[in-house]
Design a protein around this motif. Structure first.
Motif, mmCIF file in Angstrom:
data_model
loop_
_atom_site.group_PDB
_atom_site.id
_atom_site.type_symbol
_atom_site.label_atom_id
_atom_site.label_comp_id
_atom_site.label_asym_id
_atom_site.label_seq_id
_atom_site.Cartn_x
_atom_site.Cartn_y
_atom_site.Cartn_z
ATOM 1 N N GLY A 135 -4.748 -9.572 8.311
ATOM 2 C CA GLY A 135 -3.563 -8.969 7.681
ATOM 3 C C GLY A 135 -3.899 -8.007 6.562
ATOM 4 O O GLY A 135 -3.279 -8.047 5.497
ATOM 5 N N ALA A 136 -4.888 -7.129 6.781
ATOM 6 C CA ALA A 136 -5.338 -6.256 5.696
ATOM 7 C C ALA A 136 -4.593 -4.928 5.638
ATOM 8 O O ALA A 136 -4.349 -4.411 4.554
ATOM 9 C CB ALA A 136 -6.839 -5.989 5.842
ATOM 10 N N CYS A 137 -4.224 -4.346 6.776
ATOM 11 C CA CYS A 137 -3.695 -2.976 6.742
ATOM 12 C C CYS A 137 -2.196 -2.919 6.465
ATOM 13 O O CYS A 137 -1.680 -1.877 6.063
ATOM 14 C CB CYS A 137 -4.025 -2.239 8.044
ATOM 15 S SG CYS A 137 -3.081 -2.801 9.473
ATOM 16 N N ARG A 138 -1.494 -4.014 6.662
ATOM 17 C CA ARG A 138 -0.046 -4.131 6.425
ATOM 18 C C ARG A 138 0.774 -3.099 7.211
ATOM 19 O O ARG A 138 1.831 -2.654 6.768
ATOM 20 C CB ARG A 138 0.310 -4.007 4.925
ATOM 21 C CG ARG A 138 -0.587 -4.712 3.972
ATOM 22 C CD ARG A 138 -0.815 -6.147 4.281
ATOM 23 N NE ARG A 138 0.231 -7.068 3.838
ATOM 24 C CZ ARG A 138 0.144 -8.378 3.952
ATOM 25 N NH1 ARG A 138 -0.925 -8.934 4.494
ATOM 26 N NH2 ARG A 138 1.125 -9.148 3.557
ATOM 27 N N ILE A 165 4.119 -9.738 8.662
ATOM 28 C CA ILE A 165 3.113 -8.981 9.424
ATOM 29 C C ILE A 165 2.975 -9.674 10.776
ATOM 30 O O ILE A 165 2.767 -10.892 10.858
ATOM 31 C CB ILE A 165 1.767 -8.851 8.686
ATOM 32 C CG1 ILE A 165 1.303 -10.174 8.100
ATOM 33 C CG2 ILE A 165 1.819 -7.779 7.635
ATOM 34 C CD1 ILE A 165 -0.111 -10.129 7.572
ATOM 35 N N CYS A 173 1.516 -3.591 10.586
ATOM 36 C CA CYS A 173 2.157 -4.215 11.740
ATOM 37 C C CYS A 173 3.428 -4.974 11.346
ATOM 38 O O CYS A 173 3.836 -5.905 12.034
ATOM 39 C CB CYS A 173 1.170 -5.155 12.425
ATOM 40 S SG CYS A 173 0.756 -6.558 11.395
ATOM 41 N N HIS A 223 -0.936 -0.717 14.184
ATOM 42 C CA HIS A 223 -1.873 -1.701 13.616
ATOM 43 C C HIS A 223 -3.238 -1.052 13.491
ATOM 44 O O HIS A 223 -3.580 -0.174 14.277
ATOM 45 C CB HIS A 223 -1.964 -2.952 14.502
ATOM 46 C CG HIS A 223 -2.376 -2.655 15.912
ATOM 47 N ND1 HIS A 223 -1.488 -2.280 16.877
ATOM 48 C CD2 HIS A 223 -3.591 -2.663 16.505
ATOM 49 C CE1 HIS A 223 -2.128 -2.078 18.017
ATOM 50 N NE2 HIS A 223 -3.419 -2.299 17.820
ATOM 51 N N LEU A 224 -4.008 -1.494 12.507
ATOM 52 C CA LEU A 224 -5.374 -0.984 12.336
ATOM 53 C C LEU A 224 -6.404 -2.105 12.237
ATOM 54 O O LEU A 224 -7.513 -1.979 12.718
ATOM 55 C CB LEU A 224 -5.474 -0.135 11.057
ATOM 56 C CG LEU A 224 -5.184 1.360 11.147
ATOM 57 C CD1 LEU A 224 -5.450 2.009 9.811
ATOM 58 C CD2 LEU A 224 -6.018 2.032 12.222
ATOM 59 N N CYS A 225 -6.036 -3.209 11.590
ATOM 60 C CA CYS A 225 -7.057 -4.235 11.347
ATOM 61 C C CYS A 225 -7.022 -5.352 12.393
ATOM 62 O O CYS A 225 -7.810 -6.284 12.328
ATOM 63 C CB CYS A 225 -6.907 -4.822 9.947
ATOM 64 S SG CYS A 225 -5.425 -5.793 9.698
ATOM 65 N N HIS A 226 -6.127 -5.215 13.376
ATOM 66 C CA HIS A 226 -6.036 -6.246 14.414
ATOM 67 C C HIS A 226 -7.037 -5.963 15.527
ATOM 68 O O HIS A 226 -7.215 -4.817 15.944
ATOM 69 C CB HIS A 226 -4.621 -6.240 14.997
ATOM 70 C CG HIS A 226 -4.501 -6.953 16.313
ATOM 71 N ND1 HIS A 226 -4.397 -8.316 16.419
ATOM 72 C CD2 HIS A 226 -4.479 -6.492 17.588
ATOM 73 C CE1 HIS A 226 -4.304 -8.667 17.680
ATOM 74 N NE2 HIS A 226 -4.354 -7.570 18.419
ATOM 75 N N CYS A 271 0.737 -9.513 13.079
ATOM 76 C CA CYS A 271 -0.570 -9.953 13.593
ATOM 77 C C CYS A 271 -0.913 -11.374 13.152
ATOM 78 O O CYS A 271 -1.861 -11.968 13.648
ATOM 79 C CB CYS A 271 -1.674 -8.991 13.153
ATOM 80 S SG CYS A 271 -1.977 -8.994 11.396
HETATM 81 FE FE1 FES Z 1 -3.304 -4.963 9.989
HETATM 82 FE FE2 FES Z 1 -1.492 -6.690 10.955
HETATM 83 S S1 FES Z 1 -2.714 -5.290 12.046
HETATM 84 S S2 FES Z 1 -1.973 -6.318 8.907
#
Ligand code: FES
Length: 348
Positions: free
Chosen positions: A46-49, A64, A51, A35-38, A66
């Motif tokens: 839910g931006a990085c897709r 996703i 997770c 994960h990156l955007c969590h 998150c």
């Molecule tokens: Fe980025 Fe879920 S952590 S979409």
């Protein structure tokens, strides 16, 4: 009492709290999902897709994790060939657009993108094809305490949400669209021209090396204490190296501040080792300040107090002092100095 939910992740039994996301439940159990955007303190976007997980059985689908809440009896797989394929392309696209001079990055070895890439793996040939020439976007160095390097930014939005949801300042946001998207102050202006309060909460949460403290030095050991700047009692963990203070971070275990700090607590530690810092009393003699002992300095103060009783005297008390010290000071002003001219800096 929180309702408990039983589910299976990768065949392991997991007990989660109702209202929890699959990602949080997995991470709590020690199961890593890239994960990156969590960020656990922020609303998911839910931006990085990255997770992605697969839910099996009657709810079968890829989601996703998150943003998907746990359900009783859910069966989740975090690693399948299909998920791996999607994740790998997502990682490669992010890395292809990222400054890869990792050895010169303060986040090296602590970077969330490195961990994701290491876990997911990348196809070297495809990455070489995707790799764009280095972006060389101008670095925003305007803030006196930290630097923003957009070439290292992964557009996770954690800094933007921190500024909005946690600090309620909204100094930064995404500007431009498509390939030109980046994080900046209103109208793509530098941080210093925005209403940024330099609290540094965005630096703490940046998962990569896009936001870094200026002149950052890694400490050799750390000391937990209370910030000395005001009466809030925020917990601060000071970093020490070569017997000098080199860093400060919020103490997550402190109940008053829960890991947060303001600009003073986070960046205002350099006075401690500053060569201009006064370390003994100074008294003006013949127009020049000279160093004296504490006894001489305090006698001088007491003599002058005695000569200036009544309304000639005024006292301003300090938020750095304890409640008890502030009480004694107002008592001293009223009962000993004979005046009601007493105020407190926190009233500003
Ligand atoms: Fe980025 Fe879920 S952590 S979409």
């Amino acid at each position: 009492m929180t309702e408990k939910i039983e589910l299976k992740i990768n065949g392991l039994s997991v007990t989660a709290d109702s209202g929890m996301t699959i990602l949080d439940a997995a991470l709590r159990k020690g199961i890593y999902i890239p994960h990156l955007c969590h960020h656990r303190q922020l609303e998911p976007i839910g931006a990085c897709r990255l997770c992605l997980v697969e839910i099996q059985g009657e709810w079968k689908k890829t989601v996703i994790s998150c943003k998907t809440l746990v359900k009783e009896g859910m069966v989740v797989l975090t690693e399948t060939p299909e998920i791996q394929k999607i994740r790998q392309i997502n990682v490669e696209l992010i890395v292809a657009d990222h400054d890869t001079d990792c050895l010169n990055c303060f986040q090296n070895t602590k970077c969330a993108l490195q961990r994701v890439a290491d876990h997911v793996g990348m196809d070297k040939k495809r990455l070489d094809r995707l790799k764009k020439p280095d972006k060389l976007l101008p670095i925003d160095d305007s803030n006196p305490f930290f630097t923003f390097n957009p070439n290292r930014c992964v557009l996770c939005g954690i800094c933007v949400r921190t500024c909005d949801e946690i600090q309620n300042i909204q100094a930064i946001d995404f500007v431009h669209r498509g390939l030109g998207t980046k994080v900046a102050g209103f109208g793509d202006r530098p941080r210093l021209e925005s209403n940024c309060e330099s609290c540094g909460e965005c630096i703490v949460r940046c998962p990569v090396g896009a936001l870094t403290e200026k002149d950052a030095v890694r400490p050799t050991h750390q000391v937990k204490t209370i910030c000395a700047f005001c009466g809030c009692g925020c917990g601060v963990v000071l970093g020490v190296r070569d017997n000098k203070l080199v860093s400060a971070r919020g103490d997550l275990g402190n109940k008053a501040s829960k890991g947060r700090l303001c600009v003073k607590g986070r960046f205002g530690y350099k006075f401690v080792n500053h060569p201009d810092r006064l370390t003994s009393p100074m008294v003006k003699k013949d127009g020049n300040f000279v160093e004296v002992g504490w006894d001489e300095a305090l006698d001088l103060v007491a003599d002058n107090f005695a000569k200036n009783k009544g309304d000639k005297f005024a006292g301003i008390s300090s938020a750095k002092a304890t409640n008890e010290d502030n009480y004694v000071f107002q008592k001293f002003t009223r009962a000993v100095m004979g005046t009601n001219n007493i105020d407190h800096c926190a009233r500003l």
